[in-house]
Design a protein around this motif. Sequence first.
Motif, mmCIF file in Angstrom:
data_model
loop_
_atom_site.group_PDB
_atom_site.id
_atom_site.type_symbol
_atom_site.label_atom_id
_atom_site.label_comp_id
_atom_site.label_asym_id
_atom_site.label_seq_id
_atom_site.Cartn_x
_atom_site.Cartn_y
_atom_site.Cartn_z
ATOM 1 N N TRP A 44 40.481 39.723 36.871
ATOM 2 C CA TRP A 44 40.137 39.060 38.091
ATOM 3 C C TRP A 44 39.668 37.566 37.490
ATOM 4 O O TRP A 44 38.856 37.864 35.879
ATOM 5 N N LEU A 45 39.674 36.020 37.947
ATOM 6 C CA LEU A 45 39.349 34.967 37.460
ATOM 7 C C LEU A 45 38.517 34.611 38.451
ATOM 8 O O LEU A 45 39.474 33.524 39.731
ATOM 9 N N GLU A 46 37.360 33.810 39.166
ATOM 10 C CA GLU A 46 36.370 33.509 40.297
ATOM 11 C C GLU A 46 36.712 34.342 41.368
ATOM 12 O O GLU A 46 37.150 33.796 42.565
ATOM 13 N N GLY A 47 37.082 35.209 40.719
ATOM 14 C CA GLY A 47 37.407 36.073 42.139
ATOM 15 C C GLY A 47 38.297 36.570 42.509
ATOM 16 O O GLY A 47 38.739 37.535 43.686
ATOM 17 N N ARG A 48 39.582 35.987 42.102
ATOM 18 C CA ARG A 48 41.021 35.780 42.797
ATOM 19 C C ARG A 48 41.920 36.709 41.928
ATOM 20 O O ARG A 48 41.204 36.679 40.226
ATOM 21 N N PRO A 49 42.571 37.835 42.580
ATOM 22 C CA PRO A 49 43.404 38.786 41.020
ATOM 23 C C PRO A 49 44.235 38.462 40.864
ATOM 24 O O PRO A 49 45.060 37.582 40.955
ATOM 25 N N ILE A 50 44.818 38.271 39.551
ATOM 26 C CA ILE A 50 46.013 38.431 39.020
ATOM 27 C C ILE A 50 46.417 39.203 38.050
ATOM 28 O O ILE A 50 45.721 39.764 37.197
ATOM 29 N N ALA A 51 47.798 39.759 37.895
ATOM 30 C CA ALA A 51 48.440 40.752 37.376
ATOM 31 C C ALA A 51 48.994 39.860 36.455
ATOM 32 O O ALA A 51 50.009 39.168 36.688
ATOM 33 N N GLU A 52 49.170 40.588 35.050
ATOM 34 C CA GLU A 52 49.640 39.896 34.557
ATOM 35 C C GLU A 52 50.346 40.976 33.446
ATOM 36 O O GLU A 52 50.174 41.998 32.684
ATOM 37 N N LEU A 53 52.162 40.932 33.208
ATOM 38 C CA LEU A 53 53.202 41.575 32.919
ATOM 39 C C LEU A 53 53.092 41.331 30.802
ATOM 40 O O LEU A 53 53.086 40.087 30.600
#
Length: 76
Positions: A44-53
């Motif tokens: 999570w960055l600044e409340g936003r989800p990030i999915a990284e493979l």
Amino acid sequence: MQLGTRWAFGDEPPRSVPMELRPGIAAAESGTPDGAGRHWTLTWLEGRPIAELDDGTVVTLEHSSGGAADDDGDDW
């Protein structure tokens, strides 16, 4: 604070992965010929989800309020 999670390529994402992010993850998986042994990481960055493979593929949500064209450069 929100904690991230990991899951294997091709598996159903955990419940902590927002529903809005899942279509992007599915599209990324369908465009990757071989995901054997790879894993997704949700952060999570600044409340936003990030999915990284593991291979560097990133799936995130689009910023919904405007964008670069609407940005006047003032961060108040």
